[in-house]
Write an enzyme that holds these catalytic residues in place. Structure first.
Site, short mmCIF file in Angstrom:
data_model
loop_
_atom_site.label_atom_id
_atom_site.label_comp_id
_atom_site.label_asym_id
_atom_site.label_seq_id
_atom_site.Cartn_x
_atom_site.Cartn_y
_atom_site.Cartn_z
N GLU A 1 0.82 -1.21 0.00
CA GLU A 1 0.00 0.00 0.00
C GLU A 1 0.86 1.27 0.00
OE1 GLU A 1 -3.07 0.33 -0.43
OE2 GLU A 1 -3.66 2.27 0.40
N ASP A 2 1.94 1.28 0.78
CA ASP A 2 2.65 2.53 1.04
C ASP A 2 4.00 2.68 0.33
OD1 ASP A 2 0.65 3.43 2.66
OD2 ASP A 2 1.57 2.73 4.53
#
Ligand code: MN
Length: 720
Positions: free
Chosen positions: A75-76
């Site tokens: 996600e990051d």
């Protein structure tokens, strides 16, 4: 925490840990998050690392710890699923992927999206319960570090935690995690109450500084004197649990007597009961506080004996007595089943919870998920029902054969019946609780034995949906009602269409409509027939669609009475069961009650009006045979639905006569819906009374009783 510290923590409970896997995940995670910072200014990687540390407290397998270290990378950062699959294997890749998908859905405010989020969470958990364990640890660490965030964001996260994650942890038996999540959310959502309770607690702590150690000592010695080696640990209740207790009992802090709780941990199951005996013979027990969750475990497998005694120094002491094993399950719940077992192959795979020791928390999960697959249930209803179940306390009831059925508090025998089996719910007509006939809306209590009385019907009254409290029962009732309505419309439509074909002198078979239903915008013959039944489509249009050359003729009806004769001989007549919601059925102004011969007149777009066959109003429909529908009553003795009837009563004027008439009707269980007075000269009246009665017999009984009054000169039923 440093890399080697994490590995050491895992090694302490799992000597055969795959150190290289943990080290690679650590380095990969740290590299990928690089210079990213959290809101607090800490390096971002401190977060996945702390999440991993929480999971080592739960003593989880290597794969889970690695997943914790990697859970935010896709996600990051620029990490991809493919890369993680390649470096760490598909099993870990899959888990990280599930967590990534769930994160995208966090903190969504719209109800439908929240519902979807929750649904996905449950599906992911069902696939691999380790997703839940990492998710809860992730949420726990985020809650611990909410501080630097914006006020509104903190609130939203705390509310979501209180509503979904804390109860979910509780439902999965992870009490320690649940308590901490609740406490942290409470502090954010209601800081004033939280601070008030904290300051009271600290006052109390100053006042009774040695109370906990004193009681611990007294208990330990007393038990030892009876030969029971027990670890006794006292603790203060948490602010949130004190707060809910104050609210539930509407009492002030000072009135709460059980701020302290003590755990007595013994070596064997047998010692639990001996310890209980020792406690009860030494101190007097507070009535109604004793609960044996060892012989009757909670549905999340929680086992313990609970009791409260007036202990040393006249202090109320709440005790939980359990073995070490029971304690592990009470604290870690489903995670305790996932504990690393020495000697097991370190696969960490799907067999993490062997079938044989599957926790009953899985049973709940599986049942919840089976409802997810019900296409008729809308997702918001699902979340509401499921959330309710998360929050409710439980009651445990028994079948006559002694099987335990766990239900949410407030559940009724209807819920019980559906919990046993949907068919039992659908055919339930009554119940015995502890051997006594009781109403179906009785609230079940712990330990009740419930015996469901069944009959042949398969359609529960729609009103039960309001009485039932479990999601399972409500969904089943709604489905059964919907099916019944659909079936009735279909049967009605088929009958109307068949009659239209025969009137037109055209052949009819079940496949006659094969080529034409789509022309009416329907996707099946059944749908088309139901539309005719609802009155949306006129039957002659259907005949015309099949036989375009058909010219509608006005057939002559002989008379209403012939029609009535036909109706009685027709096996296919439509059953009328009273007020089915969704069925556009109403009664003619003069009403009709079971026992009356009835026919229906269909009005396109409006539905069916029920007439008693003697109604003069029927003559006006003699020229429209396609609007006539055969009806029959389908009422059971046990149904207490009321039906309308109208009486005309002539009486001589006498003081109090109206009151006496009302009394007679009420005494014989009739309902007066309306009364109109028509003066008939100086000393007499005609009253038109709208009644609600069960059936013709009931109506006749009331009429007889009215006629017996000396001031009543005549009582007649009004026909049209
Ligand atoms: Mn995270």
């Amino acid at each position: 925490m440093r890399q080697f510290e994490l590995v050491d923590r895992v090694k302490r409970y799992n000597p055969q840990t795959d150190e290289s896997l943990l080290n690679r995940a650590y380095v990969y995670g740290m590299m990928k998050h690089g210079a990213q910072k959290r809101a607090s200014g800490d390096p971002y990687f401190s977060h996945p690392l702390e999440v991993a540390a929480i999971l080592t407290d739960l003593r989880l397998d290597d794969a889970t710890i690695a997943v914790a270290l990697l859970h935010d990378t896709i996600e990051d950062t620029d990490a991809t699923r493919e890369e993680i699959d390649k470096l760490f294997g598909v099993e870990i890749g899959q888990l990280v992927d599930s967590l990534t998908k769930l994160r995208k859905l966090d903190f969504i405010s719209k109800k439908t999206e929240q519902a979807e989020n929750f649904r996905r969470l449950l599906l992911a958990i069902a696939d691999d319960v380790r997703v839940l364990l990492v998710k809860l640890a992730d949420r726990l660490h985020n809650m611990r570090t909410l501080g630097p965030m914006r006020e509104d964001k903190r609130h939203r996260i705390a509310e979501e935690t209180m509503e979904i994650y804390a109860p979910l942890a509780g439902r999965m038996g992870m009490q320690a995690v649940r308590e901490e999540l609740e406490e942290l959310s409470f502090k954010t959502i209601n800081p004033v109450a939280f601070e008030a309770i904290q300051s009271r607690l600290s006052d109390m702590r100053d006042k009774n500084r040695d109370l906990i150690p004193q009681i611990e000592k007294a208990l330990t010695e007393k038990l030892l004197a009876k030969g029971i080696h027990a670890q006794v640990k006292g603790r203060e209740k948490k602010a949130y649990s004190i707060f809910t207790k104050m609210q539930r009992k509407s009492v002030a802090f000072e009135q709460l007597s059980d701020i302290y709780g003590f755990r007595v941990i013994v070596r064997t199951l047998e010692e639990c009961y001996r310890a209980l005996g020792a406690v009860h013979t030494t101190w007097s027990m507070v009535p109604d506080r004793f609960k044996d969750y060892i012989s009757t475990p909670k549905s999340n497998d929680y086992r313990s004996i609970h009791t409260t005694v007036i202990g040393p120094g006249r202090q109320r002491v709440e005790l939980q007595i359990r073995t070490e094993d029971m304690h592990g399950i009470a604290e870690f719940g489903i995670a305790a089943h996932a504990l690393y077992k020495e000697g097991d192959k370190v696969t960490g795979g799907r067999n993490i919870v062997p079938k044989s020791q599957e926790s009953r928390s899985y049973g709940w999960l599986r049942e919840t998920l089976s409802r997810l697959n019900d296409p008729n249930l809308n997702p918001e209803e699902f979340v509401e029902n499921t959330k309710l179940e998360l929050f409710h306390d439980q009651v445990f009831c028994f079948t006559p054969k002694g099987k335990i059925i766990a239900l949410p508090r407030g559940a009724t025998p209807i819920d019980f019946a559906y919990a046993v089996h949907t068919n039992i719910g659908n055919s339930c007509v009554g119940c015995k609780i502890n051997g006594k006939l009781m109403p179906l809306m009785t609230e079940l209590k712990n330990g009740d034995e419930c015996d469901i009385i069944r009959a042949g019907t398969n359609t529960p009254p729609a009103a039960w949906e309001q009485i039932a409290t479990t999601g399972k029962a409500r969904a089943a009732i709604r489905r059964a009602t919907r099916d019944a309505v659909r079936k009735q419309f279909g049967a009605l439509g088929k009958q109307i269409v068949e009659r239209a074909f025969s009137r037109a002198g055209k052949a009819w078979s079940d496949t006659s409509l094969e080529g034409i239903y789509h022309r009416f915008g329907h996707s099946s013959i059944a749908d088309l027939l139901a539309a005719v039944g609802r009155g949306d489509i006129v039957s002659s249009q259907v005949v015309k669609a099949v036989y375009p050359d058909y010219k509608e003729e006005r057939a002559q009806r002989s008379s209403a009475l012939t029609r009535a004769h036909d109706a009685l001989s027709d096996q296919n007549s439509i059953p009328i069961r009273g007020n089915l919601p969704g069925m556009p059925i109403r009664f003619a102004p003069e009403g009709a009650v079971p026992g009356d011969r009835i026919v229906g007149i269909i009005t396109p777009g409006e539905g069916i009006t029920v007439y008693p066959i003697q109604s003069p109003a029927l003559e006006s429909f003699d020229n429209e045979p396609e609007r006539w529908v055969d009806l029959r009553w389908d009422i059971e003795e046990t149904d207490k639905a009321r039906f309308p009837a109208v009486l005309a009563l002539d009486s001589v004027n006498e003081p109090g006569s109206l009151a006496q008439i009302a009394t007679v009707i009420a005494e014989h269980e009739g309902n007066i819906e309306n009364i109109r007075m028509l003066p008939q000269g100086a000393d007499s009246h005609r009253m038109i009374i709208d009644l609600g009665v069960w059936d013709l017999k009931h109506l006749s009984r009331i009429m007889m009783q009215l006629r017996a009054k000396p001031f009543v000169s005549s009582v007649q039923r009004v026909n049209g």
